[in-house]
Design a protein around this motif. Structure first.
Motif, PDB file in Angstrom:
ATOM      1  N   GLU A 131       6.238   9.217  -1.351  1.00  0.00           N
ATOM      2  CA  GLU A 131       4.791   9.117  -1.198  1.00  0.00           C
ATOM      3  C   GLU A 131       4.324   7.671  -1.354  1.00  0.00           C
ATOM      4  N   ALA A 132       4.881   6.951  -2.291  1.00  0.00           N
ATOM      5  CA  ALA A 132       4.499   5.546  -2.483  1.00  0.00           C
ATOM      6  C   ALA A 132       4.859   4.721  -1.246  1.00  0.00           C
ATOM      7  N   ILE A 133       6.028   4.950  -0.701  1.00  0.00           N
ATOM      8  CA  ILE A 133       6.461   4.218   0.490  1.00  0.00           C
ATOM      9  C   ILE A 133       5.530   4.514   1.651  1.00  0.00           C
ATOM     10  N   ARG A 134       5.203   5.783   1.843  1.00  0.00           N
ATOM     11  CA  ARG A 134       4.311   6.156   2.939  1.00  0.00           C
ATOM     12  C   ARG A 134       2.903   5.609   2.722  1.00  0.00           C
ATOM     13  N   ARG A 135       2.443   5.562   1.494  1.00  0.00           N
ATOM     14  CA  ARG A 135       1.111   4.999   1.223  1.00  0.00           C
ATOM     15  C   ARG A 135       1.075   3.498   1.529  1.00  0.00           C
ATOM     16  N   ILE A 136       2.138   2.792   1.195  1.00  0.00           N
ATOM     17  CA  ILE A 136       2.199   1.364   1.505  1.00  0.00           C
ATOM     18  C   ILE A 136       2.242   1.161   3.021  1.00  0.00           C
ATOM     19  N   ALA A 137       3.028   1.963   3.717  1.00  0.00           N
ATOM     20  CA  ALA A 137       3.078   1.880   5.180  1.00  0.00           C
ATOM     21  C   ALA A 137       1.709   2.180   5.789  1.00  0.00           C
ATOM     22  N   ALA A 138       0.986   3.126   5.209  1.00  0.00           N
ATOM     23  CA  ALA A 138      -0.352   3.458   5.699  1.00  0.00           C
ATOM     24  C   ALA A 138      -1.315   2.293   5.514  1.00  0.00           C
ATOM     25  N   ILE A 139      -1.186   1.586   4.405  1.00  0.00           N
ATOM     26  CA  ILE A 139      -2.027   0.402   4.198  1.00  0.00           C
ATOM     27  C   ILE A 139      -1.732  -0.617   5.291  1.00  0.00           C
ATOM     28  N   TRP A 140      -0.460  -0.859   5.564  1.00  0.00           N
ATOM     29  CA  TRP A 140      -0.103  -1.849   6.577  1.00  0.00           C
ATOM     30  C   TRP A 140      -0.649  -1.451   7.949  1.00  0.00           C
ATOM     31  N   TYR A 141      -0.598  -0.169   8.261  1.00  0.00           N
ATOM     32  CA  TYR A 141      -0.980   0.317   9.594  1.00  0.00           C
ATOM     33  C   TYR A 141      -2.482   0.526   9.731  1.00  0.00           C
ATOM     34  N   SER A 142      -3.115   1.014   8.683  1.00  0.00           N
ATOM     35  CA  SER A 142      -4.524   1.406   8.803  1.00  0.00           C
ATOM     36  C   SER A 142      -5.459   0.712   7.824  1.00  0.00           C
ATOM     37  N   GLY A 143      -4.882   0.114   6.781  1.00  0.00           N
ATOM     38  CA  GLY A 143      -5.709  -0.504   5.750  1.00  0.00           C
ATOM     39  C   GLY A 143      -6.053   0.440   4.612  1.00  0.00           C
ATOM     40  N   GLN A 144      -5.667   1.716   4.719  1.00  0.00           N
ATOM     41  CA  GLN A 144      -6.042   2.701   3.704  1.00  0.00           C
ATOM     42  C   GLN A 144      -4.852   3.567   3.313  1.00  0.00           C
TER      43      GLN A 144
END
Length: 181
Positions: A131-144
């Motif tokens: 979940e942490a990895i996916r959340r960081i990837a989401a920040i990179w891709y979407s900012g959130q």
């Protein structure tokens, strides 16, 4: 080193970037190796996560890449509006878009600084593992980070090209990450 031997990198980069300045060409073989430090924050290998995102962005070998839809630039496809703030945070000074595009070493310093900050923020908020990895990837891709499981359609504003949903993007980054560790 997932990018090959230093000699192989040097040959490939010299061929690909022969039109760039000698200083930029000389820095290319050192870019990836010097930034792979196996830095771990919480349970996340930040370098492996960064490499997974760069590979997903499909720009990991071209510091001059420019996205037709968003205008995102360079190795990590950073939005031009983020470059002044992010470069100041990472380097202590703002860099121009031209300096950013022409200097992959600067790009990697900025990218690494952002990944360290994102990892510290997400781990500090109590997230871990996939979940942490996916959340960081989401920040990179979407900012959130909270959109990591959002499955809505993504289309380019200028070209109408279809892009992966945030969910698909983060799952792909997770798979790439797991393939490295």
């Amino acid at each position: 080193n997932p990018y090959g031997s230093p000699a192989r990198i040097q040959r490939a980069m010299a061929d690909r970037y022969s039109l760039q300045s000698a200083a930029v060409r000389q820095s290319m073989p050192q870019i990836y190796g010097q930034y792979n430090t196996n830095r771990v924050i919480g349970d996340i290998n930040v370098d492996a996560l960064r490499n997974a995102v760069l590979k997903k962005e499909n720009s990991a070998a071209d510091p001059t890449e420019d996205n037709d839809d968003s205008g995102a630039l360079g190795l990590g496809q950073i939005l031009p509006g983020n470059i002044p703030e992010w470069s100041k945070a990472a380097l202590g000074r703002e860099v121009s878009l031209q300096e950013f595009t022409n200097n992959p070493g600067i790009q990697m310093q900025i990218i690494n600084d952002r990944f360290i900050k994102m990892a510290n923020d997400i781990i500090g908020a109590g997230y871990s593992g996939d979940e942490a990895i996916r959340r960081i990837a989401a920040i990179w891709y979407s900012g959130q980070h909270n959109l990591y499981d959002y499955h809505g359609e993504e289309r380019g504003k200028k070209t109408g090209r279809e892009y992966p949903s945030i969910r698909d993007y983060t799952l792909n980054v997770l798979d790439r990450y797991k393939g490295q560790i």
